[in-house]
Design a protein around this motif. Sequence first.
Motif: not given
Lengths: 223, 126
Positions: A157, A186-187, A189, B36, B71, B87-89, B98-100, B104
């Motif tokens: 990410a 996904t992690l 973009p 993360l 997500q 995690w969803l694709p 999708l964005r994460v 953090q």
Amino acid sequence: MSETIDPRQKILAANAAAAAALRSSFAAAGTLVLNLISSPGSGKTTLLEATTRRLVQRLRLGCIEGDIATERDADRLRALGIPAYQILTGGACHLDARQVHRALDEAVFPPLDVLFIENVGNLICPTSYDLGEDFKVALLSVAEGDDKPFKYPAIFARAEVTVITKSDLLPYTSFDLDAVRRQVTTLNPDGVLLATSSRTGEGVDAWCQLLADRLAGKRRQPA
Amino acid sequence: MHELSIAQEILSSARAALQPYPGARLERVRVAVGELTAIEPELLRFAWEALLEGTPEAACDLDVEWRPAQQLCATCGVPKARPPRGWLPVCGDCGGPLRVDGGQELDLLQVSFVVPDGENGHERDD
């Protein structure tokens, strides 16, 4: 009598301050700095050797190597004619910004266009520590399997660039490059993914071009 | 396993925050850890106990607030339900990307402490 205060500060504030100082000195020097993170044996040093062979006549390269033991990696890069400094962590699983600061004090490198910081081989712990780099690079070798981005999401990410290494092994494994690409996207973009083989040279020119582009981009920005 | 290094940073940050209170003894420290950050809460608590064992602050608890990443649908901005640590694709509703977001965090939130009588540098009215 019990009292409570709310500091609301970053736990790694001391490391962040050291990293910020490094980042401004790298900006003043116009040096592009990469923090390379991967499992042991994924081919970080071998990619740096292939990169050095291609770029050493054009760019001033230098390297800080992080390992638990031995000067082996620094020796491999010195043999190709670039300055390299070995940090020996003696068991610690990651580099931090203060170690990099001390390394630069001791190494006294000449002015550099690109500084590679090869972290200790570990896909987890180095992720937490900012070293003042321009961006993190995650390396994943074909032999490790195509499920790693989702299993180690923190590094994938955060890494702006993911480099698949040992792509010459693709015909001999069930490694699904598109599956890895989907996981990385996904992690992250905006992440870039490159497939390389340091043995055959596949993708290494594209990697070198990325470095040249990022260096040019950094130098266009006011320091 | 870098949780011991992180525990040391938490302890030194907490002690630094107590500098205005001479003689203060740590009682409870609360931190936020994001999904993360590559840090495991259980290992962090274990490292914390190991770090404080045998010291006057050995009873100090470490509370870890876990902050999962989200997500969000890039089209509608709505967070989508994830399987734990999975995690969803793509967006399950519209099939879009999708964005994460988040995950953090690595923050020292709160420090509770005891100041023994007679060692408080601040004058009290009572």
